[in-house]
Enzyme design. Structure first.
Site, mmCIF file in Angstrom:
data_model
loop_
_atom_site.group_PDB
_atom_site.id
_atom_site.type_symbol
_atom_site.label_atom_id
_atom_site.label_comp_id
_atom_site.label_asym_id
_atom_site.label_seq_id
_atom_site.Cartn_x
_atom_site.Cartn_y
_atom_site.Cartn_z
ATOM 1 N N ASP A 71 0.657 -0.882 0.097
ATOM 2 C CA ASP A 71 -0.160 -0.324 0.105
ATOM 3 C C ASP A 71 0.891 1.774 -0.298
ATOM 4 O OD1 ASP A 71 -2.385 1.655 0.229
ATOM 5 O OD2 ASP A 71 -2.765 0.666 1.921
ATOM 6 N N GLU B 94 2.944 5.272 -3.600
ATOM 7 C CA GLU B 94 2.731 6.450 -4.853
ATOM 8 C C GLU B 94 3.942 6.860 -5.120
ATOM 9 O OE1 GLU B 94 0.208 6.358 -2.510
ATOM 10 O OE2 GLU B 94 -1.015 4.793 -4.001
ATOM 11 N N ASP C 14 -9.155 4.233 -2.222
ATOM 12 C CA ASP C 14 -9.496 4.658 -1.399
ATOM 13 C C ASP C 14 -11.188 5.015 -1.971
ATOM 14 O OD1 ASP C 14 -7.957 2.905 0.639
ATOM 15 O OD2 ASP C 14 -7.050 5.276 1.488
#
Ligand SMILES: *[C@@H]1O[C@H](CO)[C@@H](O)[C@H](O)[C@H]1NC(C)=O
Ligand SMILES: *[C@@H]1O[C@H](CO)[C@@H](O)[C@H](O)[C@H]1NC(C)=O
Length: 990
Positions: A569, A572, A645
């Site tokens: 997770d 980015e 999300d």
């Protein structure tokens, strides 16, 4: 899983950089507070740049406006005629910008895959420009074709025909430089047709030889003029604009954060047009439509901002918006009746894409074009902040050809383990070992199958990944072994930010080995994320990847077992204290490259390193499973992704369909959206509908934010729990179909869930449909995405038969919309006439328990009375299938015969032997027969004389066929226990 809720509060209360020492305390405090406070339910737009906030985007838009508003404009880039050289499938030459005398190298490769590659770089750059992205995105250097013909030269242009059937052609116009790709002599992709090509050469500060500087005054004029004309939303006013632009060249500031831009302006821009195409698709990830919208002017609902590709952790993202999200695939596909074409813009820097559609044909091409009614041309304008121009052009001509061509280049989807395509249960967070075991038992108690339980960040010792909180998880191995007894797995989260704590071995090692990314000051970059002060290993450094890949063995990852898999997770990457919640662009990576050049591959590079980690766990390796949030072209080689999300709202459920379809056609089919919605509490009806949609999507995982109420399937209660159970069980019944589709995409690149135009490429009415899709090409799914809806309209493509999934009732297609009942216990699904689907009717606790169960073959005849389908099986875990140890069958129903034959070259391989006397067909269902057969025989093809007569029932069947109902349709034929084995070639004769 963005837990920005915490961060958002923190940020609004203080400025991280200034109150650094207190943040630890505040942070903990905020965490507590945020559990209580409800959060405003919208993205903070001002956290993220618009085109006007990004100076290179603005400069290139201004340049485009200047060009389009000047009818006598001629692009200053000329290909120097006597520099052109064609050899071994490569056209090379030199381009000059006649306004400033800057020289560029052009290389055009004609590739063996009916595609081409164009690269343009400066001939004498002040320093090298970034080209490493190819090492991450591509599987290998594509080979040039030697099959091509240079056509007789004409003045001012060079044309070459190529491709395996000679149907592809490229025409390079010299002055100004412009390129046209044709299929069957019809142009399908053009470059610099509109003259937006703009290559900002590297320069020294103070060097004024750039047209950018010269044209500032004109820019202002044109910008404002265009504002009125095009309804632009450009923010800047005249006043200080000139100065501002000048400033944006060498440094720029956003939300108080400075980007030092030591290399100055270095952007590249080019217009790419798709003549005759009114629809383009791709360039995920955006919460946008399947058929991409116009971004400058255009019809109602058009955007005013370009689509942006810049991997970002966007809190509660807005729908119907071209804002950047977690992943980037700079791949765009155009499709119309009779032709498809696509491009890959291979660049990992921040990228913006403007799209406009042009109804007239300004080049008068329509004279020889065969567009049918449509003469729309879709024009796109691509701009990246740095790097070189590197474009792949895929000339199809079908979408399947393009998926294959793209797959050969960037790799095909890695074959997942069988469990990975089953149902996943996740939550931030399962609190402790007892909680995990209770949830696990809950599934058994309520008779709902599941395969994987997930642990989010709270399972670690103070957010130090690859460690455990010993108080909550005193014996993780025992916990995993307990669930493994039921064939189940566990996934733990492992994020790329490492807590700066000398007692944390991973941090200490990475520091000592000098594997961390450095700040612009040369010191190890130190910023804020979940654990507080953190540093990030540089996965563009091969040494860091190698180091990381050793951390997943059972002796290194303490408390792990072979049934543990990984979730990457925040890659980015998310950086709470960074500009736009990510890395500053001027921090330094491997070989001294600025992060600016490679931003969009950080997530992929991390995903890849973790993949190597799981490959190193066992010898020979078992297939890794790693879910990543961030992605780029090529991520399909490492695992699954999800849409980040989302929110527990109906419109987010609806938005997940075009998002997943878009990601799938862009080469990354293994994707899903958080079932139930991450933020907020779904009402039971929404939860049911989301499970129903998720059960028919490639990656099927429920997930929820830590602040939400518990929502394991049994909590909703009657009748919702039953409906959720039915949906999950239907997924398990269809696992053979899903697994076969995963195998097929791993060799063809075709998406697993397919928009209408992939299955009916000539049916224009379907080109923009995004709220229904095919699973493979055998099931048509139309999820219900509206509250209170109990009936739904479905568009049935083609002059073809469909069957209601529940009662097998026949429905005639013929491009029409029909209305069907969709009560809450029903997922609107239709069996596509002409399909044969393999099912397993005995639903067990997990997919592992079903691996040796018999099959039901569901044969749904098309209007010609024919059907076909495939079934792929292997051990579901290892790479033995790469050595040929798998079973791949084709079933065909034609002329009153159903046959099974092998599609693999070695039908008696090791895997086949292990299942040959075990895996059988226990039932054959045929729907769409016109009349009852008098007798049915079966025989093994190796011994046709040994026929056996089969018992069957026709009409009014009393068998429960799927998890829901008993078919009532009269023309259903059921053969019970035909005594046929999966691995054998057999025939059933009617
Ligand atoms: C229009 O373009 C031409 C040729 O490139 C150039 O000479 C002229 O100055 C431009 N006019 C304006 C108003 O920008
Ligand atoms: C795993 O545990 C052993 C024994 O407690 C310890 O020595 C080792 O450092 C641990 N490994 C990691 C990566 O934390």
């Amino acid at each position: 899983m963005l837990k920005r809720m915490y961060f958002k509060r923190t940020r609004s209360n203080n400025r991280f950089n200034r109150y650094f020492y207190f943040v630890n305390i505040i942070f903990t405090f905020i965490v507590l507070i945020s559990l209580v406070i409800k959060v405003a339910s919208a993205v903070k737009r001002e956290d993220f740049k618009t085109c006007a906030d990004s100076s290179f985007c603005q400069r290139n838009r201004v340049y485009a406006d200047k060009v389009s508003s000047n009818s006598s404009f001629i692009s200053p880039y000329n290909l120097i005629e006597n520099s052109i050289n064609i050899k071994d499938g490569v056209l090379s030459g030199e381009i000059i910008n006649i306004e400033n005398n800057v020289h560029f190298i052009l290389e055009l490769n004609l590739l063996t895959t009916d595609s081409a590659r164009i690269r343009i770089n400066e001939k004498y750059p002040l320093k090298p420009r970034y080209e490493e992205v190819q090492n991450f995105a591509l599987v290998n250097e594509p080979s040039n074709t030697l099959i091509y013909t240079v056509l007789p030269s004409k003045d001012g242009l060079t044309s070459i025909s190529f491709g395996n059937e000679g149907k592809q052609k490229v025409i390079v116009y010299h002055s100004p430089f412009r390129v046209e790709f044709l299929f069957n002599d019809v142009p399908v992709v053009t470059l610099n047709d509109r003259g937006f090509f703009n290559f900002e050469h590297l320069r020294k500060k103070g060097d004024s030889s750039s047209f950018v500087d010269q044209s500032n005054v004109e820019n202002n004029v044109n910008l404002n003029k265009n504002k009125d004309e095009d309804n632009n939303n450009d923010k800047n006013d005249d006043g200080d604009k000139e100065e501002e632009e000048e400033k944006g060249l060498w440094e720029e500031t956003f939300n108080g954060k400075l980007d030092s831009k030591p290399n100055g302006p270095e952007s590249i821009g080019l217009d790419i047009s798709f003549p005759g195409f009114s629809h383009v698709y791709g360039i995920p990830e955006h919460a946008s439509t399947l058929s991409l919208k116009e971004t400058r002017g255009g019809s109602e609902g058009a955007y005013t901002e370009p689509y942006r590709l810049y991997n970002l952790d966007v809190f509660e993202y807005e729908l119907d918006n071209p804002m950047a999200l977690y992943g980037s695939i700079p791949f765009m596909m155009a499709h119309r009746k009779g032709a498809s074409a696509a491009i890959l813009w291979l660049n990992a820097a921040e990228t913006w894409i403007d799209i406009t559609k042009n109804k007239e044909d300004k080049h008068g091409l329509s004279g020889f074009l065969n567009f049918g009614k449509s003469t729309t041309t879709t024009n796109t304008h691509w701009v990246s902040e740095s790097g070189i121009i590197d474009i792949f052009i895929f000339l199809g001509p079908t979408t399947s050809d393009i998926h294959y061509q793209y797959g050969l280049l960037t790799g095909f989807t890695t074959m997942p383990q069988y469990f990975a395509i089953s149902y996943h249960q996740c939550r931030w967070n399962y609190l402790n070992q007892d909680d995990v075991l209770e949830v696990d038992e809950g599934f058994d108690k309520y008779d709902i199958p599941y395969d994987v339980i997930w642990l989010d960040i709270e399972h670690t010792d103070n957010k130090k990944y690859l460690t455990w909180d010993n108080a909550k998880f005193p014996d993780p191995i025992k916990m995993q072994n307990n669930i493994a007894l039921k064939g189940r797995k566990m996934v733990t989260i492992v994020d790329p930010h490492l807590k700066r704590d000398d007692d944390f071995i991973l941090y200490k090692e990475a520091l000592d080995l000098d594997l961390f990314i450095k700040g612009s000051d040369g010191q190890v970059y130190d910023a804020w994320c979940w654990p507080g002060s953190s540093s990030w290993p540089d996965f563009t450094n091969p040494k860091a990847c190698e180091w990381w890949s050793k951390k997943f063995t059972l002796d290194q990852y303490n408390g792990s077992t072979e049934s543990l898999f990984i979730w990457n997770d925040m890659n980015e990457p998310a950086v709470f204290s960074g500009p736009e919640i990510t890395f500053p662009k001027d921090i330094i990576q491997h070989d001294g490259w600025e992060h600016r050049d490679s931003h969009n591959i950080y997530g992929l590079s991390y995903h890849a390193a973790t993949f190597s980690g799981l490959m190193n766990r066992k010898n020979p390796p078992h297939r890794p499973f790693i879910l990543s949030r961030s992605f780029f072209a090529g991520s399909q080689r490492y695992g699954a992704i999800w849409t980040g999300d989302n929110m527990a709202k109906w419109d987010h459920l609806a938005a997940s369909l075009p998002m997943l379809l878009t990601i799938g056609i862009s080469g990354l089919p293994f994707s899903g959206a958080d079932v139930g919605g991450f933020f907020g509490n779904p009402e039971p009806e929404l939860l049911v509908r989301w499970y129903q949609a998720g059960a028919f999507q490639p990656f099927f995982r429920a997930h929820a934010h830590i602040d939400t109420k518990r929502r394991e399937p049994w909590i909703a209660g009657s009748p919702y729990t039953r409906y959720i159970r039915d949906a999950v069980r239907e997924r398990y019944a269809l696992l053979p179909l899903w697994y076969t589709l995963f195998y097929e995409t791993s060799i063809t690149g075709k998406p697993i869930i397919r928009p209408m135009f992939e299955v009916y490429p000539d049916e224009e009415e379907g080109f923009a449909i995004e709220d229904q899709y095919f699973v493979g090409d055998s099931l048509l799914v139309k999820p219900v995405v509206n509250q209170g809806q109990t009936s739904i309209e479905v568009y049935l493509s083609g002059d073809e038969l469909y069957y209601d999934y529940y009662n097998f009732q026949r429905i005639q297609g013929s491009n029409k919309v029909i209305k069907v009942d969709a009560p809450l216990n029903k997922i609107p699904v239709f069996i596509h006439g002409g399909s044969i689907i393999s099912r397993r009717q005995r639903i067990r606790r997990s997919s592992a328990g079903m691996r040796l169960d018999p099959f039901t073959l569901l044969v749904a005849l098309n209007k010609k009375g024919e059907a076909k389908g495939t079934l792929y099986l292997d051990d579901g875990e290892t790479y033995e299938f790469e050595k040929g140890n798998y079973v791949y069958r084709q079933f065909i129903f034609t002329s009153g015969k159903l046959t099974s034959k092998s599609l693999s070259s070695d039908n008696s391989n090791l895997y086949s032997q292990t299942i040959s006397s075990v895996l059988r067909v226990e039932r054959i269902i045929i729907i769409g027969l016109d009349k009852k057969p008098s007798k049915i025989f079966a025989y093994n093809n190796s011994n046709p004389s040994l026929k056996q007569e089969l018992e069957f029932k026709f009409g009014g069947i009393g068998t429960t066929i799927n998890s829901f109902t008993t078919p009532s349709s009269k023309d259903v034929l059921v053969i019970k226990n035909p005594k046929l084995f999966i691995t054998e070639d057999w025939t059933v004769q009617f």
